[in-house]
Design an enzyme around this catalytic site. Structure first.
Site, PDB file in Angstrom:
ATOM      1  N   GLU A 141       0.970  -1.074  -0.076  1.00 43.43           N
ATOM      2  CA  GLU A 141      -0.011  -0.049   0.133  1.00 43.43           C
ATOM      3  C   GLU A 141       0.799   1.218  -0.022  1.00 43.43           C
ATOM      4  O   GLU A 141       1.780   1.671   0.910  1.00 43.43           O
ATOM      5  CB  GLU A 141      -0.986  -0.062   1.253  1.00 43.43           C
ATOM      6  CG  GLU A 141      -1.947   1.066   1.327  1.00 43.43           C
ATOM      7  CD  GLU A 141      -2.995   1.257   2.368  1.00 43.43           C
ATOM      8  OE1 GLU A 141      -3.312  -0.058   2.758  1.00 43.43           O
ATOM      9  OE2 GLU A 141      -3.232   2.075   2.907  1.00 43.43           O
ATOM     10  N   LYS A 164      -7.141  -0.659  11.761  1.00 37.73           N
ATOM     11  CA  LYS A 164      -6.423  -1.088  10.537  1.00 37.73           C
ATOM     12  C   LYS A 164      -5.305  -0.230  10.249  1.00 37.73           C
ATOM     13  O   LYS A 164      -4.135  -0.589   9.470  1.00 37.73           O
ATOM     14  CB  LYS A 164      -7.504  -0.961   9.221  1.00 37.73           C
ATOM     15  CG  LYS A 164      -7.079  -1.470   7.901  1.00 37.73           C
ATOM     16  CD  LYS A 164      -6.310  -0.611   7.274  1.00 37.73           C
ATOM     17  CE  LYS A 164      -5.882  -1.204   5.600  1.00 37.73           C
ATOM     18  NZ  LYS A 164      -5.128  -0.723   4.785  1.00 37.73           N
ATOM     19  N   ASP A 175       4.086 -14.363  11.558  1.00 40.01           N
ATOM     20  CA  ASP A 175       2.869 -15.001  11.043  1.00 40.01           C
ATOM     21  C   ASP A 175       2.029 -13.785  11.268  1.00 40.01           C
ATOM     22  O   ASP A 175       1.374 -13.547  12.230  1.00 40.01           O
ATOM     23  CB  ASP A 175       2.530 -16.164  11.994  1.00 40.01           C
ATOM     24  CG  ASP A 175       1.290 -16.656  11.707  1.00 40.01           C
ATOM     25  OD1 ASP A 175       0.331 -16.082  10.881  1.00 40.01           O
ATOM     26  OD2 ASP A 175       0.847 -17.903  11.755  1.00 40.01           O
ATOM     27  N   HIS A 233      -2.470  10.486  -0.161  1.00 45.32           N
ATOM     28  CA  HIS A 233      -2.674   9.432  -1.081  1.00 45.32           C
ATOM     29  C   HIS A 233      -2.916   9.324  -2.533  1.00 45.32           C
ATOM     30  O   HIS A 233      -2.581   8.822  -3.196  1.00 45.32           O
ATOM     31  CB  HIS A 233      -4.079   8.626  -0.559  1.00 45.32           C
ATOM     32  CG  HIS A 233      -4.203   7.637   0.327  1.00 45.32           C
ATOM     33  ND1 HIS A 233      -4.909   6.577   0.634  1.00 45.32           N
ATOM     34  CD2 HIS A 233      -3.139   7.493   1.570  1.00 45.32           C
ATOM     35  CE1 HIS A 233      -4.596   6.020   1.835  1.00 45.32           C
ATOM     36  NE2 HIS A 233      -3.518   6.404   2.162  1.00 45.32           N
TER      37      HIS A 233
HETATM   38  C1  MEV Z   1      -5.584   3.344   5.186  1.00 49.96           C
HETATM   39  O1  MEV Z   1      -4.962   2.285   4.822  1.00 49.96           O
HETATM   40  C2  MEV Z   1      -5.589   3.582   6.868  1.00 49.96           C
HETATM   41  C3  MEV Z   1      -6.420   4.509   7.289  1.00 49.96           C
HETATM   42  O2  MEV Z   1      -7.888   4.425   6.873  1.00 49.96           O
HETATM   43  C4  MEV Z   1      -6.646   4.516   8.857  1.00 49.96           C
HETATM   44  C5  MEV Z   1      -7.657   5.618   9.449  1.00 49.96           C
HETATM   45  O3  MEV Z   1      -8.543   5.802   8.953  1.00 49.96           O
HETATM   46  O4  MEV Z   1      -7.386   5.889  10.655  1.00 49.96           O
HETATM   47  C6  MEV Z   1      -6.218   6.070   6.868  1.00 49.96           C
END
Ligand code: MEV
Length: 429
Positions: free
Chosen positions: A79, A269, A285, A382
């Site tokens: 990513e 995430k 792992d 991004h």
């Molecule tokens: C994207 O890979 C991760 C985010 O969505 C994390 C978040 O929203 O805190 C930007």
């Protein structure tokens, strides 16, 4: 239906797929192009029916200061922005005391599920004898682990009445020192299962093992990572806001992740972006880590944020608490050439040091994500990376890339907008 596939050589497997699924020659060429000329045998051994290798970028986020020690952290991630975000946060915090980490606990858990008509009360009465019997059944397996300071820590008997009244779980906690310990734990549990059944049968009871397996829920293998600085020192991240407004907005974002599960999943995430990348780069792992982390995030019954923020008088304090069951010896850590390299780059850390490094990487990514979300938004950064990915799919020259970056500084980036822009440029040449 293809028969006997696993018995075929790598080349034969590819040929059979080509024929069976009417695939073009380019399918075979691409697979072969991605095979390693010298090390393919090593990679083949990691899995079954291997055809080739699936490359992922292997990068590094330099400038991390963790408990006063500097690290360049290896990251395997597909990513865009993750390595950049980690590096940016690492650099920022390196001048503000760095990442303060500490390992809270290091125990892993194994579960021995069994069914017997011996009776719960009698099992409890004889538990001390049973434990001794089980411990002596594994002396051969546990000898070298004990010499390294590991072994079985505790055993606890639970009933599983919702499944059936004669089914139990022996929860066994293990210290596995620098190894992740899955093989050690599973070997011990299987041997203990045999010993347990023999013990109960010798007392005239019926007994059988249902399952003997480690648990990837590791709430007693915890690391904590803290970032703190004076609120006025947050200026570099606060964008159009004052540092104070930024800190308040940051706090609200974390509170929302604490109380809104849908947001918590995305928040966490963002932490896992950093965590998984280092877990993968060090040959650990990542599925086990992911499963354990998310279960931990839901331990209260509601899925919640893994981080907490505290604003006092003039201080910003941000803490991540996370379970990380890792190894720096055994398994893929030594077999995969790049995993070994990653550990070397990190100074061949112990498992507890690696827990702290990986927690810091997760924290760095999360800090950058929340900082962006509460200021300019996530898309600005991004989309810059996205633009360069789109440009490369159209084989843009360096001149075209320069012009596109200028143009899309003030225009909305999308695949079709970039395509049209390049067509316009190319038609006007
Ligand atoms: C994207 O890979 C991760 C985010 O969505 C994390 C978040 O929203 O805190 C930007």
């Amino acid at each position: 239906m293809i028969k006997g596939f696993s018995k075929l050589s790598q080349k034969e497997k590819i040929d059979v797929l080509l024929e069976e699924f009417k695939l073009p020659q380019s399918f075979k060429d691409t697979l072969e192009h991605h095979q390693h000329s010298e090390l393919q045998e090593i990679y083949n051994q990691f899995s079954e029916n291997t055809l080739s290798n699936f490359y992922m970028p292997y990068g590094v986020a330099p400038g991390f200061v963790i408990n006063g020690k500097e690290y360049a952290i290896p990251m395997t991630i597909e990513e865009s922005s993750v390595v950049a975000a980690a590096s940016k946060a690492a650099k920022f915090w390196s001048n503000r005391g760095g990442f303060q980490t500490k390992v809270i606990s290091t125990l892993k858990v194994g579960q021995l599920f069994f069914t017997t008509d011996f009776g719960y009360i009698k099992l409890l009465e004889e538990l001390t004898d049973i434990k001794e019997h089980l411990l002596s059944s594994i002396t051969e397996i546990s000898h070298s682990m004990e010499q390294r300071g590991g072994g079985i820590h505790t055993m606890k008997l639970n009933q599983e009445p919702l499944v059936d009244k004669e089914t139990y779980c022996l929860m066994v906690s293990f210290e596995t020192v620098d190894s992740m310990g899955a093989n050690f734990i599973n070997s011990c549990l299987e041997k203990m299962g045999e010993a347990l059944c023999n013990y109960l049968k010798s007392k005239g009871a019926e007994a059988e093992v249902n399952m003997a397996i480690l648990s990837n829920y590791t709430p007693d293998c915890i690391v904590e990572c803290t970032l703190s600085c004076a609120i006025e020192d947050l200026k570099a991240y606060s964008g159009d806001y004052t540092p104070d407004e930024f800190a308040q907005r940051f706090k609200k974002a974390v509170l929302l992740a604490q109380h809104n599960s849908s947001r918590a999943v995305t928040h966490n995430k963002g932490i896992m972006n950093g965590i998984d990348a280092v877990v993968l780069a060090t040959g650990n792992d990542f599925r086990a880590i992911e499963a354990g982390v998310h279960a931990y995030a839901a331990q209260s019954g509601q899925y919640s944020s893994l981080t907490k923020v505290k604003l006092t008088e003039n201080e910003f304090k941000y803490t991540l608490t996370i379970p990380l069951a890792l190894g720096t010896v055994g398994g893929l850590t030594k077999l995969h050439p790049l995993a070994g390299l990653s550990l070397r780059l990190l100074g061949n850390p112990s498992a507890t040091e690696l827990m702290q490094i990986i927690a810091a990487a997760g924290m760095a990514n999360n800090f950058s994500a929340i900082a962006a979300l509460v200021t300019s938004g996530i898309q600005k950064g991004h989309m810059k990376m996205h633009l360069s990915n789109i440009l490369s799919t159209f084989n843009a020259t360096s001149e075209e890339i320069g012009m596109a970056i200028d143009h899309f500084g003030t225009h909305v980036i999308s695949h079709s907008a970039v395509k049209s822009y390049l067509e316009l440029l190319r038609n006007n040449e």
